[in-house]
Design a protein around this motif. Structure first.
Motif, short mmCIF file in Angstrom:
data_model
loop_
_atom_site.label_atom_id
_atom_site.label_comp_id
_atom_site.label_asym_id
_atom_site.label_seq_id
_atom_site.Cartn_x
_atom_site.Cartn_y
_atom_site.Cartn_z
N PHE A 270 -46.38 65.53 -10.46
CA PHE A 270 -47.12 64.46 -9.79
C PHE A 270 -48.43 65.02 -9.22
O PHE A 270 -49.50 64.43 -9.37
CB PHE A 270 -46.28 63.83 -8.68
N ILE A 271 -48.34 66.17 -8.55
CA ILE A 271 -49.52 66.77 -7.93
C ILE A 271 -50.57 67.14 -8.98
O ILE A 271 -51.75 66.80 -8.86
CB ILE A 271 -49.11 68.03 -7.11
N LEU A 272 -50.14 67.78 -10.06
CA LEU A 272 -51.09 68.21 -11.09
C LEU A 272 -51.67 67.02 -11.84
O LEU A 272 -52.86 67.01 -12.19
CB LEU A 272 -50.42 69.19 -12.06
N SER A 273 -50.84 65.98 -12.09
CA SER A 273 -51.36 64.78 -12.76
C SER A 273 -52.42 64.12 -11.89
O SER A 273 -53.44 63.63 -12.38
CB SER A 273 -50.23 63.78 -13.04
N SER A 274 -52.15 64.10 -10.60
CA SER A 274 -53.08 63.47 -9.67
C SER A 274 -54.38 64.29 -9.59
O SER A 274 -55.49 63.74 -9.60
CB SER A 274 -52.38 63.31 -8.32
N MET A 275 -54.26 65.62 -9.55
CA MET A 275 -55.48 66.46 -9.57
C MET A 275 -56.27 66.23 -10.84
O MET A 275 -57.51 66.18 -10.82
CB MET A 275 -55.08 67.94 -9.46
N ALA A 276 -55.58 66.08 -11.97
CA ALA A 276 -56.26 65.89 -13.25
C ALA A 276 -56.98 64.56 -13.32
O ALA A 276 -58.09 64.45 -13.84
CB ALA A 276 -55.27 66.01 -14.41
N GLY B 150 -58.23 68.23 -4.90
CA GLY B 150 -57.74 69.60 -4.79
C GLY B 150 -56.25 69.59 -4.53
O GLY B 150 -55.64 68.53 -4.32
N PHE B 151 -55.64 70.79 -4.51
CA PHE B 151 -54.20 70.90 -4.34
C PHE B 151 -53.72 70.27 -3.04
O PHE B 151 -52.77 69.47 -3.03
CB PHE B 151 -53.77 72.37 -4.41
N ASN B 152 -54.39 70.61 -1.92
CA ASN B 152 -53.90 70.13 -0.62
C ASN B 152 -53.93 68.61 -0.51
O ASN B 152 -53.00 67.99 -0.01
CB ASN B 152 -54.71 70.76 0.52
N GLU B 153 -55.01 68.05 -1.02
CA GLU B 153 -55.16 66.58 -0.98
C GLU B 153 -54.07 65.90 -1.83
O GLU B 153 -53.43 64.93 -1.40
CB GLU B 153 -56.55 66.25 -1.52
N ALA B 154 -53.84 66.47 -3.02
CA ALA B 154 -52.83 65.89 -3.92
C ALA B 154 -51.43 66.07 -3.34
O ALA B 154 -50.57 65.19 -3.46
CB ALA B 154 -52.93 66.53 -5.30
N THR C 224 -49.72 76.76 -6.28
CA THR C 224 -50.58 76.45 -5.12
C THR C 224 -51.99 76.98 -5.32
O THR C 224 -52.92 76.54 -4.65
CB THR C 224 -50.01 77.08 -3.83
N GLY C 225 -52.16 77.93 -6.25
CA GLY C 225 -53.49 78.50 -6.47
C GLY C 225 -54.34 77.72 -7.46
O GLY C 225 -55.51 78.07 -7.69
N VAL C 226 -53.78 76.68 -8.03
CA VAL C 226 -54.57 75.89 -9.00
C VAL C 226 -55.60 75.05 -8.24
O VAL C 226 -55.24 74.29 -7.34
CB VAL C 226 -53.67 74.98 -9.86
N THR C 227 -56.86 75.20 -8.60
CA THR C 227 -57.93 74.51 -7.88
C THR C 227 -58.51 73.35 -8.68
O THR C 227 -58.29 73.26 -9.89
CB THR C 227 -59.09 75.50 -7.60
N ALA C 228 -59.27 72.52 -7.98
CA ALA C 228 -59.99 71.44 -8.66
C ALA C 228 -60.91 72.02 -9.73
O ALA C 228 -61.09 71.44 -10.80
CB ALA C 228 -60.77 70.60 -7.65
N GLY C 229 -61.47 73.19 -9.45
CA GLY C 229 -62.36 73.86 -10.41
C GLY C 229 -61.59 74.26 -11.67
O GLY C 229 -62.10 74.12 -12.79
N ASP C 230 -60.38 74.79 -11.49
CA ASP C 230 -59.56 75.14 -12.66
C ASP C 230 -59.30 73.91 -13.52
O ASP C 230 -59.35 73.96 -14.75
CB ASP C 230 -58.18 75.69 -12.21
N MET C 231 -58.99 72.80 -12.84
CA MET C 231 -58.68 71.58 -13.58
C MET C 231 -59.91 71.10 -14.35
O MET C 231 -59.79 70.67 -15.51
CB MET C 231 -58.18 70.52 -12.59
N CYS D 97 -58.19 70.67 -22.35
CA CYS D 97 -56.84 71.01 -21.89
C CYS D 97 -56.53 70.31 -20.57
O CYS D 97 -57.38 69.68 -19.97
CB CYS D 97 -56.73 72.52 -21.64
N THR D 98 -55.27 70.40 -20.14
CA THR D 98 -54.92 70.08 -18.77
C THR D 98 -54.03 71.21 -18.26
O THR D 98 -53.70 72.12 -19.02
CB THR D 98 -54.22 68.71 -18.65
N ILE D 99 -53.69 71.16 -16.97
CA ILE D 99 -52.86 72.23 -16.40
C ILE D 99 -51.51 71.65 -15.99
O ILE D 99 -51.45 70.60 -15.33
CB ILE D 99 -53.55 72.88 -15.19
N LYS D 100 -50.43 72.29 -16.41
CA LYS D 100 -49.08 71.87 -16.05
C LYS D 100 -48.31 73.07 -15.53
O LYS D 100 -48.58 74.20 -15.94
CB LYS D 100 -48.35 71.31 -17.29
#
Lengths: 432, 432
Positions: free
Chosen positions: B168-174, B179-183, B233-240, B248-251
């Motif tokens: 859910f968090i990563l889909s929302s970031m994508a 960012g992670f904290n917001e998601a 937790t280290g995945v950032t909006a920049g990474d996405m 790509c996307t990040i899972k």
């Protein structure tokens, strides 16, 4: 030599799938023995032409016979594997095997859909196992989940892409803009379509699978004759473009739905939204979307055909049947206690996408809308595109009984202002 | 009253899942009786606070007890259902039940991953059934296919999204660029993340499931301690954003792979191409992609959590265990004959996506490329984006041993011209 008695197999048919069954039995012999607790031994292969060249198939030529019934009746055969297809003589062989207490593995969807009852009855009589994972959606483990995993839940709907040939054709039409004939030609060249593609493109293959899925999902005997069937040869490049404009694509779907007291089972092309998990099932892949009361939506995806994928499903069944024989147990027997009524297509609730060529005159929409109202079909959206010589109306309805929708289309075709009905497609996978 | 002896159930735990198990047993009682051939009877529920208000739960208050071990030991209990979680006292209860010949259904992934061997050994000792479909990917029928349907095939890899919170968090970031904290905050508000999300976001939950999947897929005992684990937790909006640029996307993936003699099992965030079937698994859904030698790619998709979906999986297991008791048969016992070695993460072959902030000087790329060459890591693509004060190098490697990649990153961090290593992500699901 293993000290444990081997499980002895008879193979009926040695075509594309049978050949791969033989190969996998050979390649994975050690793993299979470890998993089962006893070795598997292939003791006979019934074929029409035993002398035929079979390349490097790792079996002794003496195993081949033309006497399938004799092979089935042999006392030393434990498990009969049928990959011949067709109603007869397969039915006679398998009924004989099941009554004699042999385990049967079959990939024969036509027989299961036409007269699965005969096989289940024979299995009950003989106290035998009847497995048929390979009959629907090839390699995808689908029937065992329906037959066992979901037995604590209530399945409400099964929606599937269960024919790889037509999915290849429709995926190709969607991505290249090709028409049906062009896409079929490509599929034939690539080996995805047979020389006579009727069983695939007219939906007979999918209808057989729909009957098998509905029987398992709803604990009710459903046969191919109960399935409403409409092929996909009428889907045009224009339909596909129109689907895309609506954010949809077109798939040949098998749909089985239940209400409290009845089920409806049908196969036809339908528009589904691109956001639906089935929409992105491309190429010759299969996928089946299952909705249940408690588990929510589930999807099973994989290769629906091909010798080796289908053989994988056959092998899984062989392992299960062999284990059962060793431990003296049986697979869950047929569950048909619900005995729900199969509703005719006319009572199915569906939505229609209708494209009309109409005269460019004032009042056309009012007249057309009147016809819908008269049949108590509610319109969801209308798009008009007008040039003087080529005015078009595209109408999408809300959910209504299929019979009312069919009657509406029939009435529209009789209006002077309707020049032609360019297309009629059902719409699935969206709220009504 | 049925003339057939009922199957008597003891429930350990009555939280979110337990409550739904009770409700489903009640709602579907008639169907369950028909499918099993005997009624199910709930004879006791072990809870910590028996007096607690449980709304309209359709059971007699007298069934509640705090004495779980006493309930497990009752002679009239056939099937024990554990939905408490945690290692102890659950392990003691279940080992006791299995040794005494009772069937056990458990959703306890932590226990299975930490010490599943103790449960399997006790089941072998007692000749008992141990079912745990609900422990991985909630409602999705996944373990039964792995445990039975695919036993005629060889699984080569399992790649899964098995944690709904992080998906859910990563889909929302994508989709939103958050960012992670917001998601994470959004996920917590919507009830997708727990107050303490550590087990989810640090990958502990996924690692336990990875151990269970790897054990079943590879016929080898794999525990949570064998699983390499890196949280997201280290995945950032920049990474996405960077992933999106690469198509790509990040899972957060659990990945279990086998070679001839060994397996590797790991959990970490990774880039996967948008065309991969796992890429479109959004929201809190789970999906597991299974690759085999014969069947080809398969995918199983559905809800991975939630009381009712999880309870559906528990009920499926109850039906199977009850049928086995009535017919005097057993589920396939543990299959661990392969006993493959678990490789350390350093030997896993992976690809890295590395983003570096570098000094804007001539020769930077040559120096950086030299470090890769020194560690025998081959570079697939390089992108440079240069402003005088903020030059960036984004490098994607070919497949290489993880240890070589880690050493490369370590060496890069020591270069003067590398100001910082902005991110390091593994890349999966594409050819090397």
């Amino acid at each position: 030599m293993s000290p444990v008695k081997s499980i002895r197999l008879a193979l009926l048919g040695c075509g594309v799938v049978g050949t791969e069954v033989v190969r996998l039995l050979h390649e994975q012999a050690d793993d299979l023995t470890a998993r089962i607790g006893a070795p598997l031994e292939l003791v006979g292969i019934a074929v029409r032409r035993p002398g035929r060249e079979r390349g490097d198939l790792p079996v002794d030529a003496s195993l081949f016979t033309t006497d399938a019934l004799g092979l089935v009746k042999r006392d030393d055969v434990d498990v009969v594997i049928e990959v011949v297809g067709g109603i007869e003589p397969a039915r006679t062989w398998l009924v004989e095997a099941l009554r004699a207490g042999k385990s049967v593995i079959t990939a024969n969807k036509a027989l299961l859909a036409e007269d699965g009852g005969a096989l289940h009855d024979a299995a009950a009589e003989g106290g035998s196992d009847l497995y048929y994972e390979a009959s629907v959606a090839g390699a995808i483990p689908l029937l065992r989940p329906l037959r066992e995993s979901l037995h604590g839940d209530r399945v409400t709907a099964v929606t599937g892409i269960v024919n790889g040939t037509t999915n290849f054709i429709l995926s190709s039409m969607a991505s290249t803009g090709a028409g049906f004939n062009e896409a079929l030609e490509e599929a034939t060249e690539l080996g995805y379509a047979e020389a006579d593609p009727t069983a695939d493109v007219e939906g007979f293959d999918a209808a057989a699978k729909a009957a098998i899925l509905a029987s398992l999902a709803f604990h009710t005997r459903v046969t191919a004759a109960d399935v409403f069937r409409e092929g996909m040869t009428g889907v045009t490049a224009g339909d596909m473009a129109s689907a895309r404009e609506m954010g949809c694509t077109i798939k040949l779907l098998c749909i089985a739905q239940r209400t409290a007291e009845s089920v409806s089972v049908r196969v036809h092309p339908a528009m589904i939204p691109l956001s639906h998990p089935l929409a992105s099932v491309g190429d010759a892949f299969n996928a089946v979307f299952v909705e249940t009361e408690a588990a929510g939506p589930l999807m099973f995806y994989g290769r629906g055909a091909g010798g080796r994928p289908t053989a994988s499903a056959v092998l899984g069944d062989i392992v299960a049947a062999a284990r059962n024989r060793l431990t003296g147990t049986r697979a869950p027997s047929e569950s048909n206690y619900a005995s729900l009524t199969v509703r005719p297509i006319g009572e199915s609730m569906t939505r229609y996408h209708i494209s009309l060529d109409v005269a460019e005159k004032p009042g056309v929409l009012a007249t057309v809308a009147g016809v819908f109202a008269q049949h108590e079909v509610s319109i969801a959206t209308v798009r008009q595109s007008g040039r003087a010589d080529d005015a078009k109306l595209v109408i999408v309805t809300h959910s209504a009984p299929d019979a009312a929708l069919a009657a509406t289309v029939e009435a529209l075709s009789k209006l002077d202002i309707v020049r032609s009905i360019a297309s009629v497609l059902r719409v699935e996978g969206t709220p009504s």
